[in-house]
Scaffold this motif. Structure first.
Motif, PDB file in Angstrom:
ATOM      1  N   ALA A  71      11.603  17.662 -12.793  1.00  0.00           N
ATOM      2  CA  ALA A  71      10.357  17.586 -12.027  1.00  0.00           C
ATOM      3  C   ALA A  71       9.485  18.800 -12.321  1.00  0.00           C
ATOM      4  CB  ALA A  71      10.671  17.486 -10.534  1.00  0.00           C
ATOM      5  N   GLU A  72      10.123  19.963 -12.404  1.00  0.00           N
ATOM      6  CA  GLU A  72       9.369  21.200 -12.657  1.00  0.00           C
ATOM      7  C   GLU A  72       8.680  21.147 -14.023  1.00  0.00           C
ATOM      8  OE1 GLU A  72      10.051  25.916 -11.825  1.00  0.00           O
ATOM      9  OE2 GLU A  72      11.809  24.725 -12.400  1.00  0.00           O
ATOM     10  N   ARG A  73       9.385  20.654 -15.037  1.00  0.00           N
ATOM     11  CA  ARG A  73       8.784  20.560 -16.361  1.00  0.00           C
ATOM     12  C   ARG A  73       7.612  19.584 -16.371  1.00  0.00           C
ATOM     13  NH1 ARG A  73      14.262  20.460 -17.775  1.00  0.00           N
ATOM     14  NH2 ARG A  73      14.197  18.218 -18.146  1.00  0.00           N
ATOM     15  N   PHE A 120       7.745  20.747  -4.285  1.00  0.00           N
ATOM     16  CA  PHE A 120       7.341  19.583  -5.070  1.00  0.00           C
ATOM     17  C   PHE A 120       6.925  18.429  -4.165  1.00  0.00           C
ATOM     18  CE2 PHE A 120      10.373  20.984  -8.738  1.00  0.00           C
ATOM     19  CZ  PHE A 120       9.538  22.067  -8.986  1.00  0.00           C
ATOM     20  N   LYS A 121       7.569  18.309  -3.011  1.00  0.00           N
ATOM     21  CA  LYS A 121       7.134  17.280  -2.049  1.00  0.00           C
ATOM     22  C   LYS A 121       5.654  17.482  -1.731  1.00  0.00           C
ATOM     23  CE  LYS A 121       7.184  17.954   2.150  1.00  0.00           C
ATOM     24  NZ  LYS A 121       6.238  18.358   3.239  1.00  0.00           N
ATOM     25  N   ASP A 122       5.286  18.723  -1.428  1.00  0.00           N
ATOM     26  CA  ASP A 122       3.883  19.012  -1.104  1.00  0.00           C
ATOM     27  C   ASP A 122       2.988  18.725  -2.295  1.00  0.00           C
ATOM     28  OD1 ASP A 122       4.616  19.840   1.432  1.00  0.00           O
ATOM     29  OD2 ASP A 122       4.729  21.962   0.885  1.00  0.00           O
ATOM     30  N   TYR A 123       3.439  19.110  -3.488  1.00  0.00           N
ATOM     31  CA  TYR A 123       2.630  18.882  -4.687  1.00  0.00           C
ATOM     32  C   TYR A 123       2.369  17.393  -4.898  1.00  0.00           C
ATOM     33  CZ  TYR A 123       1.099  18.678  -9.515  1.00  0.00           C
ATOM     34  OH  TYR A 123       0.366  18.411 -10.658  1.00  0.00           O
ATOM     35  N   PHE A 124       3.419  16.584  -4.800  1.00  0.00           N
ATOM     36  CA  PHE A 124       3.260  15.157  -5.076  1.00  0.00           C
ATOM     37  C   PHE A 124       2.389  14.471  -4.019  1.00  0.00           C
ATOM     38  CE2 PHE A 124       7.410  15.757  -7.439  1.00  0.00           C
ATOM     39  CZ  PHE A 124       6.808  15.708  -8.690  1.00  0.00           C
ATOM     40  N   LEU A 125       2.490  14.902  -2.778  1.00  0.00           N
ATOM     41  CA  LEU A 125       1.623  14.330  -1.744  1.00  0.00           C
ATOM     42  C   LEU A 125       0.169  14.738  -1.950  1.00  0.00           C
ATOM     43  CD1 LEU A 125       3.702  14.622   1.558  1.00  0.00           C
ATOM     44  CD2 LEU A 125       3.023  12.514   0.381  1.00  0.00           C
ATOM     45  N   GLU A 126      -0.050  15.992  -2.272  1.00  0.00           N
ATOM     46  CA  GLU A 126      -1.418  16.503  -2.398  1.00  0.00           C
ATOM     47  C   GLU A 126      -2.118  16.003  -3.662  1.00  0.00           C
ATOM     48  OE1 GLU A 126      -0.829  20.707  -2.218  1.00  0.00           O
ATOM     49  OE2 GLU A 126      -0.205  20.659  -0.101  1.00  0.00           O
ATOM     50  N   ASN A 127      -1.347  15.653  -4.676  1.00  0.00           N
ATOM     51  CA  ASN A 127      -1.940  15.248  -5.957  1.00  0.00           C
ATOM     52  C   ASN A 127      -1.694  13.779  -6.280  1.00  0.00           C
ATOM     53  OD1 ASN A 127      -2.881  17.937  -7.383  1.00  0.00           O
ATOM     54  ND2 ASN A 127      -0.952  18.388  -6.334  1.00  0.00           N
ATOM     55  N   GLU A 138       0.811  -1.205   0.000  1.00  0.00           N
ATOM     56  CA  GLU A 138       0.000   0.000   0.000  1.00  0.00           C
ATOM     57  C   GLU A 138       0.851   1.265   0.000  1.00  0.00           C
ATOM     58  OE1 GLU A 138      -0.068  -2.277   2.488  1.00  0.00           O
ATOM     59  OE2 GLU A 138      -1.744  -3.520   1.780  1.00  0.00           O
ATOM     60  N   ASP A 139       0.303   2.323  -0.605  1.00  0.00           N
ATOM     61  CA  ASP A 139       0.838   3.692  -0.522  1.00  0.00           C
ATOM     62  C   ASP A 139       2.333   3.744  -0.849  1.00  0.00           C
ATOM     63  OD1 ASP A 139       0.627   6.444  -0.099  1.00  0.00           O
ATOM     64  OD2 ASP A 139       1.231   6.275   1.996  1.00  0.00           O
ATOM     65  N   TYR A 140       2.720   3.104  -1.921  1.00  0.00           N
ATOM     66  CA  TYR A 140       4.130   3.055  -2.295  1.00  0.00           C
ATOM     67  C   TYR A 140       4.695   4.461  -2.488  1.00  0.00           C
ATOM     68  CZ  TYR A 140       8.228   2.233  -5.256  1.00  0.00           C
ATOM     69  OH  TYR A 140       9.487   2.237  -5.804  1.00  0.00           O
ATOM     70  N   ILE A 141       4.014   5.270  -3.284  1.00  0.00           N
ATOM     71  CA  ILE A 141       4.557   6.597  -3.586  1.00  0.00           C
ATOM     72  C   ILE A 141       4.551   7.481  -2.351  1.00  0.00           C
ATOM     73  CG2 ILE A 141       4.048   8.744  -4.823  1.00  0.00           C
ATOM     74  CD1 ILE A 141       3.567   7.117  -7.292  1.00  0.00           C
ATOM     75  N   VAL A 163       6.659  10.658 -13.803  1.00  0.00           N
ATOM     76  CA  VAL A 163       7.941  11.143 -14.319  1.00  0.00           C
ATOM     77  C   VAL A 163       8.490  12.226 -13.390  1.00  0.00           C
ATOM     78  CG1 VAL A 163       9.011  12.456 -16.205  1.00  0.00           C
ATOM     79  CG2 VAL A 163       7.501  10.533 -16.727  1.00  0.00           C
ATOM     80  N   GLY A 164       7.614  13.172 -13.020  1.00  0.00           N
ATOM     81  CA  GLY A 164       8.043  14.254 -12.132  1.00  0.00           C
ATOM     82  C   GLY A 164       8.479  13.755 -10.771  1.00  0.00           C
ATOM     83  N   PHE A 165       7.708  12.820 -10.221  1.00  0.00           N
ATOM     84  CA  PHE A 165       8.061  12.238  -8.930  1.00  0.00           C
ATOM     85  C   PHE A 165       9.443  11.598  -8.985  1.00  0.00           C
ATOM     86  CE2 PHE A 165       8.181   7.901  -7.101  1.00  0.00           C
ATOM     87  CZ  PHE A 165       8.451   8.239  -5.785  1.00  0.00           C
TER      88      PHE A 165
END
Length: 354
Positions: free
Chosen positions: A346-348, A198-205, A167-170, A302-304
């Motif tokens: 990651a930004e791109r 980006f940490k916040d972005y990837f967690l939230e999305n 579970e919840d690998y990412i 890809v970004g992650f």
């Protein structure tokens, strides 16, 4: 397998040759010693040798490097379990021959697998030399199809339930690598604000995980062997494999694949920096058709993976600056630049999502 660094020899670092050959005689019937031991390069510093018996039959032996290791590093049992689980299902791995967990034999666990023909592709020169342009589509399709075939195998059905949490690998990866970034800041003297954003972005999305598959963790052209027909003959180096989100594995694999013709962001030394390869979107669609998994959010993965790469390099850079590893021969400025390039990637990817 990989290119020789040491010709015929009866000295092998980390191996008590008589004891190992006696164990092989007693526990396998694949071939018979005495062997010619030939060092093979690559393999995450594991001590890897090709063995050849008097009849010319070959196999490969692997054990961890010498010295004290981190608890989960260089896990021979994990690698062996994966090879032994995949082989009966026709997945391209070397033939499993024998596994020894008796440390009295040579001071460490080791395993023996069949010698698989073919070549890995580490850099652009390898691809240019080994893969003619008219076979590069074949190479790409075989490469992505092999990853897809791995991801659709049910870990429970092939005996790999205990390989890792499903579970919840990412989410777990993000938290772990963010801790690494924060812990490395003082020594690195580098704290790009994008690492935190980006940490916040990837967690939230974070998308819902499609399933729990075996993920290789480092599936790329240097960890596959390609035969002369440009198809995958074997997948190697399973020490980072676990259970998790297959799309994270896909994002890792395709992040360094050309997104467009003459991709300006592709490293010119990369094995994919050659003409004649299908582009990233085509391979993602082929993967989707073969697995049934959605790839519309590929850029998230890809970004992650770019962000995760930045965190990994940041930790390495910090250890060098802290004096924990010798910097002799290390391009420290290039390493620092690599961290920032990964964050750029990651930004791109995030920009393409929004």
């Amino acid at each position: 397998m990989n290119k020789n660094t040491n010709a015929e020899t009866r000295v092998a670092e980390g191996y008590d040759i008589p004891a190992v050959e006696a164990w092989i005689s007693e526990n396998t019937d694949y071939f018979k010693p005495p062997f010619i031991w030939t060092r093979l390069e690559g393999g995450h510093s594991n001590l890897t040798y090709r063995l050849e018996d008097p009849s010319g039959k070959k196999a490969v032996i692997r054990r961890p490097p010498m010295g004290e290791l981190l608890p989960k590093a260089h896990d021979m049992n994990r690698e062996w379990s994966l090879i032994a689980a995949f082989a009966p299902h026709g997945f391209p791995v070397p033939e499993p021959i024998g596994f020894c967990d008796d440390l009295s034999v040579t001071g460490a666990m080791f395993y023996i697998m069949g010698f698989a023909g073919g070549r890995p592709l580490f850099k652009v020169e390898d691809t240019l030399e080994w893969v003619p342009e008219h076979q590069r589509t074949t190479l790409a399709y075989s490469f992505i199809d092999t990853l897809a075939d791995m991801h659709v195998l049910d870990p429970d059905a092939i005996g790999l339930t205990s390989l890792g949490k499903k579970e919840d690998y990412i989410g777990r990866q993000i938290k772990a690598w963010y801790r690494s970034w924060v812990a490395s800041v003082d020594y690195a003297e580098l704290d790009d604000p994008r690492a935190h954003e980006f940490k916040d972005y990837f967690l939230e999305n974070q998308p819902a995980q499609v399933t729990a598959s075996v993920v290789h963790g480092d599936y790329y052209l240097h960890n596959c062997l390609f035969s002369s027909d440009s198809k995958v003959s074997a997948v190697l180096d399973w020490e980072l494999a676990t259970l998790g989100d297959p799309l994270a594995d896909l994002g890792y694999t395709l992040r360094a694949w050309p997104e467009e013709e003459d991709d300006p962001y592709l490293e010119p030394t990369a094995p994919t920096a050659v003409p004649g390869l299908p582009l990233r979107a085509e391979l993602a669609q082929r993967y989707a058709e073969r697995t049934g998994f959605p790839v519309e959010l590929l850029d998230y993965y890809v970004g992650f993976n770019h962000w995760k790469t930045a965190a990994i390099l940041h930790g390495v850079y910090a250890r060098y600056r802290a004096g924990q590893k010798s910097t002799e021969g290390v391009d420290m400025e290039g390493l620092r630049e690599g961290i920032l390039k990964a964050l750029d990637g990651a930004e791109r990817a995030i920009a393409r999502l929004n």
